[in-house]
Design a protein around this motif. Structure first.
Motif, PDB file in Angstrom:
ATOM      1  N   TRP A 979       0.730  -1.193   0.116  1.00 23.52           N
ATOM      2  CA  TRP A 979       0.183   0.084  -0.226  1.00 23.52           C
ATOM      3  C   TRP A 979       0.616   1.052   0.537  1.00 23.52           C
ATOM      4  O   TRP A 979       2.258   1.410   1.151  1.00 23.52           O
ATOM      5  CB  TRP A 979      -0.753   0.012   1.179  1.00 23.52           C
ATOM      6  N   THR A 980       0.014   2.215  -0.819  1.00 17.39           N
ATOM      7  CA  THR A 980       1.418   3.246  -0.467  1.00 17.39           C
ATOM      8  C   THR A 980       0.221   4.384  -0.718  1.00 17.39           C
ATOM      9  O   THR A 980      -1.300   5.107  -1.411  1.00 17.39           O
ATOM     10  CB  THR A 980       2.438   3.389  -1.999  1.00 17.39           C
ATOM     11  N   LEU A 981       0.670   5.925  -0.224  1.00 13.39           N
ATOM     12  CA  LEU A 981      -0.216   6.537   0.030  1.00 13.39           C
ATOM     13  C   LEU A 981       0.680   8.297  -0.568  1.00 13.39           C
ATOM     14  O   LEU A 981       1.398   8.219   0.733  1.00 13.39           O
ATOM     15  CB  LEU A 981      -0.519   6.958   1.219  1.00 13.39           C
ATOM     16  N   THR A 982       0.286   8.235  -1.529  1.00 12.79           N
ATOM     17  CA  THR A 982       1.054   9.683  -1.938  1.00 12.79           C
ATOM     18  C   THR A 982       0.300  10.782  -2.626  1.00 12.79           C
ATOM     19  O   THR A 982      -0.298  10.542  -3.562  1.00 12.79           O
ATOM     20  CB  THR A 982       1.814   8.747  -3.324  1.00 12.79           C
ATOM     21  N   LYS A 983       0.947  11.920  -3.126  1.00 11.38           N
ATOM     22  CA  LYS A 983       0.919  13.004  -4.067  1.00 11.38           C
ATOM     23  C   LYS A 983       1.672  12.772  -5.475  1.00 11.38           C
ATOM     24  O   LYS A 983       0.206  13.720  -6.070  1.00 11.38           O
ATOM     25  CB  LYS A 983       0.959  14.354  -2.974  1.00 11.38           C
ATOM     26  N   PHE A 984       1.826  12.023  -5.904  1.00 18.59           N
ATOM     27  CA  PHE A 984       3.226  12.275  -6.628  1.00 18.59           C
ATOM     28  C   PHE A 984       1.962  11.534  -7.930  1.00 18.59           C
ATOM     29  O   PHE A 984       1.055  10.933  -7.437  1.00 18.59           O
ATOM     30  CB  PHE A 984       4.242  10.826  -6.626  1.00 18.59           C
ATOM     31  N   ARG A 985       1.925  11.839  -9.017  1.00 16.58           N
ATOM     32  CA  ARG A 985       1.049  11.770 -10.196  1.00 16.58           C
ATOM     33  C   ARG A 985       2.117  11.008 -11.206  1.00 16.58           C
ATOM     34  O   ARG A 985       0.790  10.101 -12.009  1.00 16.58           O
ATOM     35  CB  ARG A 985       0.633  12.881 -10.933  1.00 16.58           C
ATOM     36  N   GLY A 986       3.172  10.190 -11.127  1.00 19.25           N
ATOM     37  CA  GLY A 986       3.535   9.659 -11.603  1.00 19.25           C
ATOM     38  C   GLY A 986       3.281   7.888 -10.577  1.00 19.25           C
ATOM     39  O   GLY A 986       2.639   7.536 -10.406  1.00 19.25           O
ATOM     40  N   LEU A 987       3.713   7.052 -11.595  1.00 18.94           N
ATOM     41  CA  LEU A 987       3.563   5.480 -11.433  1.00 18.94           C
ATOM     42  C   LEU A 987       4.434   5.318  -9.900  1.00 18.94           C
ATOM     43  O   LEU A 987       3.479   4.549  -9.163  1.00 18.94           O
ATOM     44  CB  LEU A 987       4.291   4.637 -12.318  1.00 18.94           C
ATOM     45  N   ASP A 988       5.286   5.569  -9.682  1.00 15.61           N
ATOM     46  CA  ASP A 988       6.521   5.516  -8.274  1.00 15.61           C
ATOM     47  C   ASP A 988       7.692   6.071  -7.957  1.00 15.61           C
ATOM     48  O   ASP A 988       7.770   6.901  -8.070  1.00 15.61           O
ATOM     49  CB  ASP A 988       7.136   3.910  -8.618  1.00 15.61           C
ATOM     50  N   PRO A 989       6.935   6.810  -6.815  1.00 21.85           N
ATOM     51  CA  PRO A 989       7.592   7.583  -5.761  1.00 21.85           C
ATOM     52  C   PRO A 989       9.027   7.490  -5.370  1.00 21.85           C
ATOM     53  O   PRO A 989       9.853   8.594  -5.649  1.00 21.85           O
ATOM     54  CB  PRO A 989       7.336   8.887  -4.714  1.00 21.85           C
ATOM     55  N   ASP A 990       9.549   6.066  -5.221  1.00 21.13           N
ATOM     56  CA  ASP A 990      10.800   6.170  -5.010  1.00 21.13           C
ATOM     57  C   ASP A 990      11.250   5.299  -6.000  1.00 21.13           C
ATOM     58  O   ASP A 990      11.012   4.462  -6.539  1.00 21.13           O
ATOM     59  CB  ASP A 990       9.949   4.986  -4.200  1.00 21.13           C
ATOM     60  N   SER A 991      11.181   5.907  -7.184  1.00 19.61           N
ATOM     61  CA  SER A 991      11.562   5.487  -8.198  1.00 19.61           C
ATOM     62  C   SER A 991      13.187   7.017  -8.139  1.00 19.61           C
ATOM     63  O   SER A 991      12.719   8.320  -8.612  1.00 19.61           O
ATOM     64  CB  SER A 991      11.036   5.194  -8.937  1.00 19.61           C
ATOM     65  N   GLU A 992      13.837   6.446  -9.256  1.00 17.18           N
ATOM     66  CA  GLU A 992      15.162   7.337 -10.381  1.00 17.18           C
ATOM     67  C   GLU A 992      15.373   7.149 -11.459  1.00 17.18           C
ATOM     68  O   GLU A 992      15.743   5.774 -11.560  1.00 17.18           O
ATOM     69  CB  GLU A 992      16.039   7.476  -9.025  1.00 17.18           C
TER      70      GLU A 992
END
Length: 1022
Positions: A979-992
């Motif tokens: 489960w992830t709660l995020t404001k990020f509009r893309g797929l994954d905020p934990d990726s670079e």
């Protein structure tokens, strides 16, 4: 005066002691026994002369029956004491009975016993739950947590058990304050980006130093296709006993010139002397899926959108019957439900003179993206052998092999990237569900680009990595207080990658194209240490460590590419008819260091540590190869003072540290002027200069001070620590701009300054203790990163900006990698034009010049941390680990294709909310075919990255051991990234997308998102 009977009894006690000594010497040869008869006689005379005393003797073990050396045994009233020997035995003379004896040892609960006779005492100590007694590795040694004045975070083996991840770095996420871990991709072999207390360098590498069992693992370049080498992929997390992270300069200064980015110390599992064999087996299997997919348009929606875009610029509609257009979800054609399973086994134990740990594992994983998979096979043997009473030999070997199937790097032209923008109004599969191999045609005609499914199935990339770690050592202890050791460790890596684009791929051309990469790396560490802990009075404790360290690394690589293949199933470069490019490289570096550390404690209240290291490196100019890196730390245990009341607070300590470390993480020959010889000048060999010489190049310096507290309340039920740090990096190893007239654009120089500062805390709470046990951990860290000084190239008195990755910059007064973008102002409700703010803050239509760009955000989070819960009830247990990051932004480079309304690519569903006469109040500009309207790089594609994620959830059941012929049998169900709660509009905020070594991070470009996995497993112990 004592009676004759009492004296006779005490003489008998003495005779018992002598009898035990005689028993010890029975196994010796006659000469050894003769040598010791004098000792026996003197012992007898001593007993007769002190027959008024009583001998207390016995042994101390842990709950499993293993002897515990170094246990302090003390009679406080008589001011007498002793300690157990290596076998856990002790002897202590008393002059009166009964009396109370106190036993204490690091990692165990204190225990009092009443002694009323001279019988043999077998005492069992319980392991302590108080974290103050934990022993942590500090670099060239270890220490009890309560005596450490430095900033060191630690996690043990329990954190790595049953976690379905291909590399252990991902387990570090959210575990330690100030240690920020970001996945460079959701891919299986992707290297983790690790930042310890912020980013301190702009041009040099920022990854921490990795040390496993004293062996430094060297960093190597990536393979040129977007994947950085992960030196830790071959390590099985089940072999890890603990991981310590040295964060402040006082802790890392012992590693001198290589400690600036922090140090990660990995300690693998060992056996124990005089321990019965312990067998452990583990197995888990499960499935993995993609954590999130793009929400894209269907075929009819796509056709209607681009019809509108054409009409908006005065063109005719493109599709006469949009509703009849087919739909293919290219993402679904590339995805699958992956499968993973892993088995590991180990045996450990020891005899009187040998301890051993032998373990192995096998992991196979099919990724959620078809054609991607990973196989890892690893083995580890750690052995220790006592040679007599004063010598000890150590040997460990750990070979591993990893086979990694890839799709190439992540970008718009990769199969996964194309699935995000490729037009959906096509029929992509045959009747049997297989991908169509022939050219595709839409209702408008031939489609020039290869469809993503065909692209995926007709390209092949496989990387194979073989790593062997070998570590040997010899230790001599002429006295109990002195240890002299030398260790020698080697790391060997062989890496190869083969890539093939078939004839049916876009990049394969008419005859196919292939690329091959080979790299071999070899490094060694030779350490020699002296550790002296003289026995002073009970009030003073002193430990002195000194030594040398020599590290040398060597690597060479070869890359070849070519084209012209008769058949697509010929995958290797040797089958190419035309070799187009060949490149080789041979490189190496050497480090030499002299280190020393003094640790002193007075009455366990006042603690002081001094450390220093004198380092040399071949990477710098001849006049600046050596540097000195000192540190000091001190602590005051207030709770040991007489005035302190321990009613609630049972431990309180304030501590501070100050020190200097260095960074040498640059290319091996950066200080020298180099030339490339692979130049063809009119058919004749030649060379060309590739870099400018800088003989004055020296260390990047990191000055850091740290102040904090450590506390324990309610007998360890609430344990915590907090600290404030300021880390200033000066003399940056910076690629300084130079006039291009001399043929070069930069030269690496020592210029610039960066500061990182923040507050860290780490809390551990026992929320409930009873039939239901509930323990919670919470940690967090703030960070303020700021560039203080750069280069004033034009002499105007203002340091010049350094642009990074087009959309970022480095500027004094701002954080490293701040976003430098035009500010999007929404949509003009009257005409659908995209609006931007100019320099004066006015809204202007459609496009603004680069001069209007401004600081729009930062890529480094302001607050990071994690939270863990462990709940047990009877034989059930539940574990939940969360990780969070806040206060940062991510630039979505891929959205320039998926949110543009210009180029004919597929779009995110939110683009259907575009401006029209009926929908004037929106932030999506009017689509205009082949005309820019809001597509320039701006804050429109910048998104908040804040998130909190349930990283690991595990439910287990321990079958009662009395029902089994084994010590433990546990079954469990676990999930990753549930489960992830995020404001990020893309797929994954934990990726670079950018390199793990880069200073500026914070960008995604068709990155593979995280895996969501579900596994079921079993653990068995004998």
């Amino acid at each position: 005066m004592q009676s004759f009977l009492e004296v006779s009894q005490k003489v008998c006690y003495c005779m018992t002691t002598i009898s035990r000594h005689l028993g010890h010497y029975q196994s010796k040869n006659s000469r050894a026994m003769a040598r010791n008869l004098l000792t026996i006689a003197l012992l007898y005379l001593s007993c007769i002369s002190t027959a008024q005393d009583v001998l207390l003797y016995g042994s101390v073990t842990d709950p499993e029956g293993q002897p515990i050396p170094g246990v302090t045994i003390r009679v406080q009233e008589l001011n007498r004491g002793t300690a157990t020997d290596k076998e856990g035995n002790f002897e202590l003379m008393l002059n009166e009975l009964p009396t109370t004896v106190l036993l204490s040892c690091i990692g165990f609960e204190n225990q009092q016993i009443m002694v009323d006779s001279s019988a043999f005492y077998h005492i069992v100590l319980k392991e302590s739950a108080n974290r103050l007694n934990e022993v942590v590795v500090i670099g060239f040694g270890s220490s009890k947590k309560s005596t450490i004045n430095n900033s060191i975070s630690s996690i043990d083996a329990a954190a790595f058990s049953n976690v379905s991840v291909p590399n252990f770095q991902r387990v570090l996420q959210g575990r330690m304050p100030g240690v920020v871990v970001t996945n460079s991709s959701g891919g299986l072999n992707a290297e983790a980006i690790i930042r310890i207390r912020g980013t301190g360098s702009i041009s040099a590498r920022n990854q921490p130093l990795i040390v496993i069992d004293g062996l430094i693992l060297t960093a190597r370049p990536g393979d040129g296709f977007g994947y950085s080498t992960n030196p830790l992929i071959g390590i099985d997390p089940n072999d890890i006993a603990s991981v310590e992270v040295l964060k402040d300069a006082a802790a890392a200064a012992i590693y001198g010139s290589r400690g600036s980015n922090g140090v990660i110390l990995i300690t693998t599992k060992k056996g124990r002397f005089n321990a019965a064999p312990r067998v452990e087996l583990g197995y888990y299997a499960g499935v993995n899926t993609i954590s999130k997919k793009r929400d894209l348009l269907t075929g009819p929606e796509y056709a209607r959108l681009w019809n509108t875009a054409a009409q908006n610029v005065g063109e005719s509609v493109l599709y006469s019957n949009p509703s009849a257009e087919p739909t293919t979800n290219w993402q679904d054609l590339l995805l699958r439900r992956g499968f993973v399973h892993q088995m590991n086994a180990s045996v450990s134990g020891g005899s009187d003179d040998l301890s051993y740990y032998i373990g192995g594992s096998a992991r196979e994983e099919d990724f959620y993206l078809r054609t991607i998979g990973l196989k890892r096979y690893s083995f580890r043997a750690n052995l220790e052998h006592k040679i007599g009473s004063k010598w000890k030999a150590k040997f460990s070997v750990s070979p591993s092999r990893v086979v990694d199937q890839r799709t190439g790097n992540q970008w718009a032209g990769s199969p996964w990237g194309a699935a995000g923008w490729f037009q959906p109004n096509l029929t992509g599969t045959n009747e049997d569900g297989s991908c169509i191999e022939d050219d595709l045609y839409s209702s408008l005609g031939w489609v020039s680009y290869t469809n993503p499914c065909k692209e995926l199935e007709n390209r092949w990339t496989e990387a194979t990595r073989t790593q062997v770690l070998v570590h040997t050592g010899l230790e001599w202890s002429p006295f109990n207080t002195l240890q002299i050791s030398t260790t020698f460790g080697t790391e060997f890596n062989h890496e190869q990658q083969n890539l093939k684009y078939g004839k049916k791929t876009f990049f394969g051309g008419a005859s196919g194209w292939a690329w091959a990469y080979r790299q071999e790396a070899f490094s060694y560490n030779w350490n020699t240490l002296i550790n002296w802990s003289p026995q002073l009075t009970d009030e003073h404790a002193l430990t002195i460590t000194a030594g040398t360290q020599l590290t040398k690394e060597h690597h060479d690589y070869l890359t070849v590419d070519g084209s012209g293949f008769n058949f697509d199933n010929l995958k290797f470069i040797g089958a190419a008819a035309l070799i187009e490019y060949v490149n080789t490289d041979l490189s190496g570096a050497a480090f030499a260091g002299y280190l020393a550390r003094v640790r002193y404690s007075y009455r366990n209240k006042y603690q002081l540590s001094l450390a220093g290291r004198y380092d040399g490196s071949s990477r710098f100019g001849r006049e600046n190869r050596w540097g000195f890196f000192p540190s000091i730390s001190a602590g005051w245990v207030i709770s040991e003072e007489d005035f302190f009341s321990k009613n609630i607070v049972d431990f309180l300590k304030i501590k501070a540290s100050y020190g200097l470390t260095g960074n040498a993480a640059i290319a091996n020959f950066t200080s020298r002027g180099l030339a490339n010889a692979n130049v063809n000048y009119l058919g004749q060999p030649g060379y060309i200069f590739s870099s400018l010489e800088n003989g004055n190049l020296s260390w990047e310096k990191n000055l850091q001070w740290d102040a904090g507290i450590t506390f324990s309340l309610w007998n360890g039920k609430f344990f915590g620590s907090a600290s404030y740090f300021v880390k200033t990096t000066s003399d940056l190893l910076l690629d300084k701009p130079v006039p291009a007239s001399n043929g070069f654009s930069t030269i690496t120089s020592n210029v610039g300054k960066v500061r990182n500062q923040g507050i860290e805390f780490d809390l551990s709470l026992a929320l409930h203790n009873g039939p239901i046990k509930w323990n919670m951990g919470l940690n967090g860290a703030t960070l303020k990163n700021e560039v203080l000084k750069l280069v004033d190239q034009n002499g105007d008195g203002i340091d010049d900006d350094i642009i990074e990755s087009v959309v970022m910059l480095h500027r004094p007064g701002q954080a490293i990698g701040s976003y430098f973008l035009a500010e999007y102002a929404g949509v003009d409700p009257d005409n659908g034009d995209a609006l931007f703010f100019d320099e004066e803050g006015n809204k202007v239509p459609n496009y603004v010049a680069d001069s209007n760009r401004k600081i729009a955000g930062k890529s480094q989070p302001s607050f990071t941390g994690g939270m863990s819960h462990f709940i047990s009830f009877r034989n059930f247990d539940l574990r939940a680990d969360f990780v969070f990051k806040t206060g940062f932004q991510i630039y979505m480079w891929d959205q320039n294709l998926e949110q543009n309304g210009t180029w004919g690519s597929n779009q995110n569903r939110n683009q259907l909310n575009y401006w029209s006469e009926e929908n004037r109040h929106t932030d999506v500009p009017q689509p205009r075919l082949y005309q820019t309207n809001g597509t320039q790089r701006s804050t429109r594609y910048l998104s908040d990255g804040d998130y909190i994620r349930l990283q690991h959830l595990e439910l287990g059941y321990n079958i009662p051991s009395e029902k089994l012929s084994m010590s433990k049998l546990r079954i469990f169900f676990a999930s990753q990234n549930l489960w992830t709660l995020t404001k990020f509009r893309g797929l994954d905020p934990d990726s670079e997308f950018l390199s793990p070594e880069a200073a500026a991070t914070g960008m995604v470009h068709f990155n593979l998102p995280a895996v969501t996995s579900f596994t079921f497993g079993i653990n068995i112990h004998w």
